[in-house]
Design a protein around this motif. Structure first.
Motif, PDB file in Angstrom:
ATOM      1  N   GLY A  22       0.781  -1.232   0.000  1.00 63.62           N
ATOM      2  CA  GLY A  22       0.000   0.000   0.000  1.00 63.62           C
ATOM      3  C   GLY A  22       0.813   1.282   0.000  1.00 63.62           C
ATOM      4  N   LYS A  23       2.129   1.174  -0.186  1.00 62.54           N
ATOM      5  CA  LYS A  23       2.931   2.406  -0.216  1.00 62.54           C
ATOM      6  C   LYS A  23       3.010   2.922  -1.643  1.00 62.54           C
ATOM      7  CE  LYS A  23       5.773   0.326   3.246  1.00 62.54           C
ATOM      8  NZ  LYS A  23       4.979   0.519   4.425  1.00 62.54           N
ATOM      9  N   LEU A  24       3.191   4.247  -1.782  1.00 62.69           N
ATOM     10  CA  LEU A  24       3.331   4.808  -3.127  1.00 62.69           C
ATOM     11  C   LEU A  24       4.518   4.154  -3.814  1.00 62.69           C
ATOM     12  CD1 LEU A  24       2.708   8.582  -2.362  1.00 62.69           C
ATOM     13  CD2 LEU A  24       1.393   7.188  -3.967  1.00 62.69           C
ATOM     14  N   HIS A  25       4.319   3.755  -5.070  1.00 61.18           N
ATOM     15  CA  HIS A  25       5.380   3.083  -5.818  1.00 61.18           C
ATOM     16  C   HIS A  25       5.904   4.084  -6.846  1.00 61.18           C
ATOM     17  CE1 HIS A  25       7.776   0.125  -7.579  1.00 61.18           C
ATOM     18  NE2 HIS A  25       6.899  -0.556  -8.274  1.00 61.18           N
ATOM     19  N   LYS A  26       7.065   4.693  -6.529  1.00 60.91           N
ATOM     20  CA  LYS A  26       7.511   5.837  -7.333  1.00 60.91           C
ATOM     21  C   LYS A  26       8.381   5.448  -8.522  1.00 60.91           C
ATOM     22  CE  LYS A  26       7.035   8.939  -3.429  1.00 60.91           C
ATOM     23  NZ  LYS A  26       7.555  10.050  -2.657  1.00 60.91           N
ATOM     24  N   VAL A  27       8.872   4.192  -8.532  1.00 61.32           N
ATOM     25  CA  VAL A  27       9.796   3.808  -9.618  1.00 61.32           C
ATOM     26  C   VAL A  27       9.151   3.983 -11.002  1.00 61.32           C
ATOM     27  CG1 VAL A  27      11.187   1.938 -10.565  1.00 61.32           C
ATOM     28  CG2 VAL A  27      11.098   2.274  -8.096  1.00 61.32           C
ATOM     29  N   PRO A  28       7.952   3.419 -11.254  1.00 62.32           N
ATOM     30  CA  PRO A  28       7.367   3.587 -12.596  1.00 62.32           C
ATOM     31  C   PRO A  28       7.022   5.048 -12.900  1.00 62.32           C
ATOM     32  CG  PRO A  28       5.810   2.480 -11.117  1.00 62.32           C
ATOM     33  CD  PRO A  28       7.116   2.554 -10.394  1.00 62.32           C
ATOM     34  N   LEU A  29       6.722   5.824 -11.881  1.00 62.12           N
ATOM     35  CA  LEU A  29       6.386   7.240 -12.126  1.00 62.12           C
ATOM     36  C   LEU A  29       7.628   8.014 -12.557  1.00 62.12           C
ATOM     37  CD1 LEU A  29       4.036   7.900  -9.077  1.00 62.12           C
ATOM     38  CD2 LEU A  29       3.375   7.638 -11.479  1.00 62.12           C
ATOM     39  N   ARG A  30       8.765   7.694 -11.906  1.00 64.59           N
ATOM     40  CA  ARG A  30      10.011   8.382 -12.292  1.00 64.59           C
ATOM     41  C   ARG A  30      10.369   8.043 -13.739  1.00 64.59           C
ATOM     42  NH1 ARG A  30      11.801   8.015  -6.615  1.00 64.59           N
ATOM     43  NH2 ARG A  30      12.484   5.903  -6.977  1.00 64.59           N
ATOM     44  N   GLU A  31      10.075   6.786 -14.135  1.00 64.21           N
ATOM     45  CA  GLU A  31      10.350   6.409 -15.541  1.00 64.21           C
ATOM     46  C   GLU A  31       9.402   7.155 -16.475  1.00 64.21           C
ATOM     47  OE1 GLU A  31      10.034   2.139 -15.674  1.00 64.21           O
ATOM     48  OE2 GLU A  31      11.784   1.949 -14.364  1.00 64.21           O
ATOM     49  N   GLN A  32       8.118   7.157 -16.116  1.00 66.22           N
ATOM     50  CA  GLN A  32       7.104   7.778 -16.978  1.00 66.22           C
ATOM     51  C   GLN A  32       7.365   9.278 -17.214  1.00 66.22           C
ATOM     52  OE1 GLN A  32       3.171   7.046 -15.492  1.00 66.22           O
ATOM     53  NE2 GLN A  32       2.172   8.360 -17.013  1.00 66.22           N
ATOM     54  N   TYR A  33       7.788   9.967 -16.133  1.00 64.58           N
ATOM     55  CA  TYR A  33       7.946  11.427 -16.244  1.00 64.58           C
ATOM     56  C   TYR A  33       9.414  11.843 -16.403  1.00 64.58           C
ATOM     57  CZ  TYR A  33       3.065  11.411 -14.975  1.00 64.58           C
ATOM     58  OH  TYR A  33       1.706  11.185 -14.973  1.00 64.58           O
ATOM     59  N   HIS A  34      10.261  10.903 -16.777  1.00 60.27           N
ATOM     60  CA  HIS A  34      11.695  11.146 -16.836  1.00 60.27           C
ATOM     61  C   HIS A  34      12.065  12.377 -17.664  1.00 60.27           C
ATOM     62  CE1 HIS A  34      15.905  10.477 -18.085  1.00 60.27           C
ATOM     63  NE2 HIS A  34      16.029   9.974 -16.869  1.00 60.27           N
ATOM     64  N   ASP A  35      11.394  12.567 -18.796  1.00 62.12           N
ATOM     65  CA  ASP A  35      11.791  13.646 -19.718  1.00 62.12           C
ATOM     66  C   ASP A  35      10.929  14.902 -19.582  1.00 62.12           C
ATOM     67  OD1 ASP A  35      13.715  11.942 -20.718  1.00 62.12           O
ATOM     68  OD2 ASP A  35      12.298  11.042 -22.138  1.00 62.12           O
ATOM     69  N   LEU A  36      10.089  14.927 -18.575  1.00 61.48           N
ATOM     70  CA  LEU A  36       9.112  16.030 -18.447  1.00 61.48           C
ATOM     71  C   LEU A  36       9.757  17.412 -18.414  1.00 61.48           C
ATOM     72  CD1 LEU A  36       5.964  16.348 -17.901  1.00 61.48           C
ATOM     73  CD2 LEU A  36       6.593  16.590 -15.500  1.00 61.48           C
ATOM     74  N   LEU A  37      10.907  17.545 -17.752  1.00 66.47           N
ATOM     75  CA  LEU A  37      11.499  18.880 -17.567  1.00 66.47           C
ATOM     76  C   LEU A  37      12.752  19.091 -18.410  1.00 66.47           C
ATOM     77  CD1 LEU A  37      11.186  19.066 -13.658  1.00 66.47           C
ATOM     78  CD2 LEU A  37       9.540  19.854 -15.351  1.00 66.47           C
ATOM     79  N   MET A  38      13.063  18.141 -19.289  1.00 67.28           N
ATOM     80  CA  MET A  38      14.312  18.263 -20.074  1.00 67.28           C
ATOM     81  C   MET A  38      14.091  19.102 -21.335  1.00 67.28           C
ATOM     82  SD  MET A  38      16.415  16.773 -18.184  1.00 67.28           S
ATOM     83  CE  MET A  38      17.924  16.082 -18.833  1.00 67.28           C
TER      84      MET A  38
END
Ligand code: AMP
Length: 538
Positions: A522-538
């Motif tokens: 039940g904890k937030l799983h941030k690994v896939p989110l970091r992959e998904q948004y990897h290029d958001l600010l580049m």
């Protein structure tokens, strides 16, 4: 010179024997998978645990053999805790929220010989049975007339089997350091690792956690453990209930706000235990029906950080005190608790809430320290933050089958958390070391920001991740789920955060999402989110 005291081994069967003779009439109430409410007493549980022991002997289960459960919080799971471990076999509680391939992995890795399974989870096993051929029998936790039409080979009815066994059994005596139960960590990367609790560690953990300024349990306590028995032994409460004679109210599969309230209204527990997500659902439900949790005095919240908005809601709407707790699978799990005490009572309310938001102070038996990356100790000033290391008699000393890990450092266990410790030994978890955000060389705590953001009345869940940035290395991005019907904008959220965080913590982007991924616990799983948004600010 040695002391002249008896050396009786600390075995979990002694807890049950104590409970039966001292608190035999204490009630245990369960919502069953079948939907109805079941009641029996501690004496009944003890008798049935002995029937389980006789059944295991019939199946030639030896000391040290692994016997698994895949079950909700209910009386059958409770009696299996004692019936299995009491014989010297190892109770392996399986988390049904794991993915199919993880279930296959841990059942095979543990070499489980039997699996006791609740009706709800039979389909999970049917889907993987071809891959878990080491399991000799599946025992379905129901009455004969509720036996499902299952494709599981070698499936048996639990109640029919128990009815055929005697309720007489002499619990064996053996080395208290023998394994008693096991639970796999649901790490976000790599295979799950097995944590093997001993009888000694389990009994010491239970003894240390019942005290007044710990979990505050007594024979007059009635508690509702929503924290699952399939994940770190429901924070040790099946054992502390036996010591104290506290009444247990098991929610079974009914974890939603309405089902929990129905049970709370009927059984009037004064103590609740669970993770923040569950309490958010209950608080929302109580708001929607406009009622108060009259019987509840304390709510122990752990597993993830409890936001101040939750501490305030319990106190101001329900007159209930939130006890913030921190621990982990590798710690049996209790590490720290933030219980009510005289000092806290004297504080102005807002200051008290700030203190309650800390994860609390270690229970006796847990030593902790924070260190820098060179393992040099950092000051306990509430400001310096570093890697949190722990040690003590119920803290893991190695993973099952010597699974490699760099978490063991000179007799200490590296928790993977980043924390501060203040001069009164109050712990504050800043982040998981892998989730901390590093912006321009400075640390940003994703947990702090999530807790502040979720205080917005129109946001139900928030997640902050670090996203690569060309200038600052990493910058925070806030992903948020809105209340249904809310028209909140990115600027509204930033305006809300504006006077609550330092300027350079302000997320570069606020994105509204429909859902957020969680781990099996039940904890937030941030690994896939970091992959998904990897290029958001580049
Ligand atoms: P688990 O072994 O699955 O129970 O996860 C243990 C981890 O959950 C800890 O190392 C923390 O990162 C996190 N955790 C547990 N309790 C808290 C808490 N009260 N506040 C923040 N994080 C927590």
């Amino acid at each position: 010179m040695l002391g002249l005291m008896m050396d009786s081994p600390l075995l979990v069967s002694t807890l049950l024997e104590h409970a039966e003779s001292t608190h035999g009439s204490t009630e245990i109430v369960s919502r069953r998978c079948e939907g109805d409410i079941h009641r029996y007493t501690m004496k009944d549980a003890a008798g049935r645990a002995r029937r389980i022991a006789n059944l295991l002997a019939r199946y030639d289960i030896q000391q040290g053999d692994r016997v698994a459960t895949l079950a909700w919080n209910n009386y059958r799971h409770f009696e299996l805790y004692y019936g299995i471990s009491g014989t010297g076999a190892v109770l392996h509680t399986i988390n049904p929220r794991l993915f199919a391939e993880q279930l296959v992995y841990i059942i095979n890795h543990a070499e489980d010989r039997l699996v006791f399974v609740d009706l709800t989870f039979v389909p999970l096993l049917e889907a993987i049975q071809g891959q878990i051929s080491g399991v000799e029998k599946f025992i379905i936790l129901c009455d004969e007339d509720k036996m499902p039409d299952t494709s599981l080979a070698n499936a048996h009815c639990y109640e029919t089997l128990l009815a055929a066994e005697s309720d007489q059994f002499q619990w064996p005596e053996f080395d208290e350091r023998s394994a008693c139960s096991m639970c796999y960590t649901s790490g976000t990367t790599g295979n799950p690792k097995g944590v093997l609790y001993s009888h000694r560690s389990t009994v010491l953990h239970a003894l240390a956690s019942v005290g007044e300024e710990v979990m505050g349990m007594a024979s007059s306590t009635c508690f509702l453990p929503v924290v699952p028995m399939f994940h770190v032994n429901a924070w040790g409460t099946p054992y502390s209930a036996a010591i104290t004679g506290a009444k247990q109210v098991f929610p079974g599969p009914g974890m939603d706000g309405a089902s929990l309230w129905e049970l709370i209204e009927a059984e009037k527990p004064d103590l609740l235990l669970g993770v923040p997500t569950v309490w958010l659902m209950l608080l929302n439900h109580m708001d929607s029906i406009g009622k108060k949790l009259d019987s509840v005095e304390n709510v122990i919240v752990g597993g993830s950080a409890a936001p101040i908005s939750m501490i305030r809601a319990f106190q101001e709407k329900h007159d209930a005190f939130l006890i913030h707790a921190w621990g982990m699978t590798e710690m049996s799990p209790v590490g720290t608790l933030n219980s009510h005490n005289k000092h806290m009572e004297a504080l102005p309310l807002e200051e008290r809430y700030q203190l309650q938001a800390k994860q609390g102070r270690p229970v006796y038996g847990v030593e902790m320290k924070i260190v820098d990356d060179n393992l040099q100790p950092l000051p306990r000033d509430g400001v310096a933050s570093g890697r949190l290391l722990v040690r003590g008699p119920w803290i893991v000393n190695g993973y099952y089958k010597n699974e490699a890990s760099d978490s063991f450092i000179d007799g200490w266990f590296d928790t993977g958390d980043v924390a501060t410790i203040d001069e009164h030994n109050y712990l504050t978890i800043v982040d998981r070391s892998k989730d901390v955000i590093k912006s321009g060389g400075e640390w940003i705590s994703s947990i702090d920001m999530e807790n502040i953001a979720v205080g917005h009345p129109e946001l139900t869940e928030c997640c902050v991740i670090g996203v690569p940035h060309p200038k600052w290395d990493e910058r925070p991005v806030l992903l948020a789920i809105k209340q249904p019907g809310s028209s909140l904008s990115e600027d509204d959220v930033k305006a809300y955060l504006d006077d609550k965080i330092v300027k350079w913590w302000m997320p570069d982007k606020v994105l509204f999402v429909e859902e957020l991924p969680h781990t099996a616990t039940g904890k937030l799983h941030k690994v896939p989110l970091r992959e998904q948004y990897h290029d958001l600010l580049m």
